[in-house]
Motif scaffolding. Structure first.
Motif, PDB file in Angstrom:
ATOM      1  N   PHE A 176       0.821  -1.212   0.000  1.00  0.00           N
ATOM      2  CA  PHE A 176       0.000   0.000   0.000  1.00  0.00           C
ATOM      3  C   PHE A 176       0.854   1.262   0.000  1.00  0.00           C
ATOM      4  CE2 PHE A 176      -1.859   3.495   2.508  1.00  0.00           C
ATOM      5  CZ  PHE A 176      -2.923   3.808   1.675  1.00  0.00           C
ATOM      6  N   THR A 177       0.426   2.248  -0.807  1.00  0.00           N
ATOM      7  CA  THR A 177       1.030   3.575  -0.739  1.00  0.00           C
ATOM      8  C   THR A 177      -0.067   4.625  -0.691  1.00  0.00           C
ATOM      9  OG1 THR A 177       2.679   5.071  -1.701  1.00  0.00           O
ATOM     10  CG2 THR A 177       1.214   3.956  -3.241  1.00  0.00           C
ATOM     11  N   ASP A 178       0.194   5.679   0.038  1.00  0.00           N
ATOM     12  CA  ASP A 178      -0.767   6.756   0.212  1.00  0.00           C
ATOM     13  C   ASP A 178      -0.265   7.998  -0.518  1.00  0.00           C
ATOM     14  OD1 ASP A 178      -2.957   8.131   1.116  1.00  0.00           O
ATOM     15  OD2 ASP A 178      -2.116   8.588   3.085  1.00  0.00           O
ATOM     16  N   GLU A 179      -1.152   8.639  -1.274  1.00  0.00           N
ATOM     17  CA  GLU A 179      -0.838   9.887  -1.968  1.00  0.00           C
ATOM     18  C   GLU A 179       0.301   9.765  -2.985  1.00  0.00           C
ATOM     19  OE1 GLU A 179      -0.773  13.365   0.600  1.00  0.00           O
ATOM     20  OE2 GLU A 179      -1.882  12.228   2.103  1.00  0.00           O
ATOM     21  N   ASP A 180       0.365   8.625  -3.643  1.00  0.00           N
ATOM     22  CA  ASP A 180       1.253   8.455  -4.786  1.00  0.00           C
ATOM     23  C   ASP A 180       0.892   7.148  -5.485  1.00  0.00           C
ATOM     24  OD1 ASP A 180       3.419   8.823  -6.653  1.00  0.00           O
ATOM     25  OD2 ASP A 180       4.414  10.032  -5.119  1.00  0.00           O
TER      26      ASP A 180
ATOM     27  N   PHE B  58      -6.864  11.252  -1.133  1.00  0.00           N
ATOM     28  CA  PHE B  58      -8.055  12.006  -0.762  1.00  0.00           C
ATOM     29  C   PHE B  58      -7.754  13.493  -0.617  1.00  0.00           C
ATOM     30  CE2 PHE B  58      -8.397   7.696   0.869  1.00  0.00           C
ATOM     31  CZ  PHE B  58      -9.625   7.306   0.367  1.00  0.00           C
ATOM     32  N   TYR B  59      -6.579  13.934  -1.090  1.00  0.00           N
ATOM     33  CA  TYR B  59      -6.153  15.303  -0.857  1.00  0.00           C
ATOM     34  C   TYR B  59      -5.833  16.023  -2.157  1.00  0.00           C
ATOM     35  CZ  TYR B  59      -5.702  13.283   3.751  1.00  0.00           C
ATOM     36  OH  TYR B  59      -5.967  12.619   4.924  1.00  0.00           O
TER      37      TYR B  59
ATOM     38  N   ILE C 149      -7.069  -5.941  -6.059  1.00  0.00           N
ATOM     39  CA  ILE C 149      -6.349  -4.739  -6.496  1.00  0.00           C
ATOM     40  C   ILE C 149      -7.328  -3.576  -6.441  1.00  0.00           C
ATOM     41  CG2 ILE C 149      -5.064  -3.643  -8.372  1.00  0.00           C
ATOM     42  CD1 ILE C 149      -4.296  -6.415  -9.368  1.00  0.00           C
ATOM     43  N   PHE C 150      -6.966  -2.526  -5.696  1.00  0.00           N
ATOM     44  CA  PHE C 150      -7.916  -1.447  -5.432  1.00  0.00           C
ATOM     45  C   PHE C 150      -7.226  -0.095  -5.549  1.00  0.00           C
ATOM     46  CE2 PHE C 150     -10.718   0.678  -1.990  1.00  0.00           C
ATOM     47  CZ  PHE C 150     -11.620   1.133  -2.949  1.00  0.00           C
ATOM     48  N   ALA C 151      -7.775   0.789  -6.391  1.00  0.00           N
ATOM     49  CA  ALA C 151      -7.288   2.168  -6.503  1.00  0.00           C
ATOM     50  C   ALA C 151      -8.452   3.099  -6.208  1.00  0.00           C
ATOM     51  CB  ALA C 151      -6.728   2.437  -7.892  1.00  0.00           C
ATOM     52  N   GLN C 152      -8.206   4.131  -5.391  1.00  0.00           N
ATOM     53  CA  GLN C 152      -9.299   4.995  -4.946  1.00  0.00           C
ATOM     54  C   GLN C 152      -8.828   6.440  -4.846  1.00  0.00           C
ATOM     55  OE1 GLN C 152     -10.922   3.774  -1.196  1.00  0.00           O
ATOM     56  NE2 GLN C 152     -12.549   5.283  -1.198  1.00  0.00           N
ATOM     57  N   THR C 153      -9.651   7.377  -5.366  1.00  0.00           N
ATOM     58  CA  THR C 153      -9.337   8.798  -5.271  1.00  0.00           C
ATOM     59  C   THR C 153     -10.580   9.586  -4.893  1.00  0.00           C
ATOM     60  OG1 THR C 153      -9.755   9.106  -7.640  1.00  0.00           O
ATOM     61  CG2 THR C 153      -7.477   8.698  -6.975  1.00  0.00           C
ATOM     62  N   SER C 154     -10.346  10.820  -4.442  1.00  0.00           N
ATOM     63  CA  SER C 154     -11.450  11.705  -4.089  1.00  0.00           C
ATOM     64  C   SER C 154     -11.304  13.005  -4.866  1.00  0.00           C
ATOM     65  CB  SER C 154     -11.461  11.951  -2.578  1.00  0.00           C
ATOM     66  OG  SER C 154     -12.632  12.634  -2.186  1.00  0.00           O
ATOM     67  N   GLU C 155     -11.821  14.110  -4.318  1.00  0.00           N
ATOM     68  CA  GLU C 155     -11.878  15.387  -5.033  1.00  0.00           C
ATOM     69  C   GLU C 155     -10.503  15.946  -5.402  1.00  0.00           C
ATOM     70  OE1 GLU C 155     -14.448  16.902  -6.095  1.00  0.00           O
ATOM     71  OE2 GLU C 155     -16.153  16.153  -4.980  1.00  0.00           O
ATOM     72  N   GLY C 156     -10.468  16.706  -6.512  1.00  0.00           N
ATOM     73  CA  GLY C 156      -9.325  17.546  -6.810  1.00  0.00           C
ATOM     74  C   GLY C 156      -8.125  16.900  -7.437  1.00  0.00           C
TER      75      GLY C 156
ATOM     76  N   ALA D 167      -6.474   4.547   3.332  1.00  0.00           N
ATOM     77  CA  ALA D 167      -5.764   5.527   4.144  1.00  0.00           C
ATOM     78  C   ALA D 167      -5.671   5.026   5.572  1.00  0.00           C
ATOM     79  CB  ALA D 167      -6.474   6.870   4.081  1.00  0.00           C
ATOM     80  N   GLY D 168      -6.795   4.755   6.158  1.00  0.00           N
ATOM     81  CA  GLY D 168      -6.869   4.058   7.431  1.00  0.00           C
ATOM     82  C   GLY D 168      -6.326   4.793   8.631  1.00  0.00           C
TER      83      GLY D 168
END
Length: 326
Positions: free
Chosen positions: A65-69, A96-97, A148-155, A317-318
């Motif tokens: 897992f990696t966050d924000e990349d 998510f940022y 396999i899971f990829a997830q994004t939010s606004e912006g 994110a968790g």
């Protein structure tokens, strides 16, 4: 580069990276609790042989897992990722940022296996049903397990899972592969792109669209994305029977008739006349939402989890990510 690394932990992540992780022409074996490999700013596996295992500590579980990349697997890498837990993913990235990268998985010219299994110490299985704060039965499984899971939010650029000339095996009690984008207007759509490879399993499998409207206490969130499955209808739940729980995606040379008779082509050989094709299925803008989710309460964690993928941000994110940022 050229090294062999083995790391394990009985209480936490086997490898915990504050920035990025790159494995080039090397082998890595990691086994942890909660997370096998947690890296804050991106993972690149280049000509690497990587085995990752992650078991449950009572909460969310992620093998790689990696966050924000992004996660990049390329140049003949071999990756074997297994996660076991109530909420689990084998290979995952999220963002998510606004202004940050992430939420994209790129697999090219490699062999990847991503397997997740439901594991619950209380004995409840993945089809366990529970009541919310009003004792109403939630019509979804409590567990959520995606290979396999990829997830994004606004912006940010919507989630993408790209598979190019690679053999990918993915399994999950909920879904094999899922790309999800969340937004306030429903315009962002997570996509799965397959190039130079075909979906071998399930039979008749293809990229199908997911779309849903989440009515939360702080506003409305639209979810739009794609998964591997069967049928032509737009689904509104990851638990829909059309969603493939197991998929195998292979390059054209692995689907040749002679393979059935025990004849396989040498590794790296090219078949004459084989045409590279690209399959990119994108959900139509403004697609009509199918069905309506059960109402969720602010204090019902089970209801939030069961309602839709928006409530499963803890998988990616968790709590661990929040703790690290703190």
């Amino acid at each position: 580069g050229g090294s062999q690394v083995k790391a394990s932990s009985e209480e936490d992540a086997a490898i915990d990276g504050k920035n990025s992780l790159t494995v080039t022409n090397a082998s890595l074996n990691a086994s942890g609790v909660g997370y096998g490999i947690y890296v804050y700013k991106g993972i690149t596996l280049d000509g690497a042989t990587v085995t990752i295992r992650a078991s449950s500590d009572g909460g969310e579980v992620s093998a790689l897992f990696t966050d924000e990349d992004d996660i990049v697997i390329k140049n003949g890498s071999t990756v074997d990722a297994l996660a076991e837990g109530r909420f689990s993913v084998a290979i995952s990235t999220s963002n998510f940022y606004s202004g940050e990268a992430g939420g994209h998985i790129y697999i090219s010219d490699s062999v990847v296996k991503a397997i997740v299994r439901y594991a619950e110490t209380s004995g409840d299985g993945p089809d366990h049903y529970s009541g919310d704060q009003n004792d109403e039965i939630i019509p979804e499984s409590e567990g959520l397990n995606i290979g396999i899971f990829a997830q994004t939010s606004e912006g940010i650029t919507p989630a993408t899972i790209s598979i190019v000339r690679s053999r990918v095996t993915a399994e999950g009690d909920t879904a094999a592969i899922f790309a999800l984008a969340m937004s306030a207007d429903g315009k962002a759509i997570g996509t799965i792109e397959i190039e130079g490879a075909t979906i071998q399993t399930p039979e008749g499998g293809k990229v199908i669209d997911y779309r849903n409207k989440e009515e939360l206490s702080d506003g409305i969130v639209y979810e739009a994305g794609q998964t591997i499955g069967t049928g032509d209808a737009v689904i509104d739940s990851p638990y829909n029977e059309a969603v493939a729980k197991s998929t195998v995606i292979v390059p054209p040379e692995e689907t040749k008739p002679e393979e059935k008779h025990g004849k396989t082509k040498p590794e790296g050989s090219k078949s004459e006349g084989t045409k590279t094709t690209k399959t990119v299925a994108v959900a139509a803008k403004g697609a009509k939402t199918v069905g309506k989710l059960a109402a969720t309460g602010d204090t019902s964690n089970a209801a939030i989890v069961a309602a839709a993928l928006a409530g499963t941000a803890a998988i990616a994110a968790g709590a661990l990510a929040s703790r690290k940022r703190s």
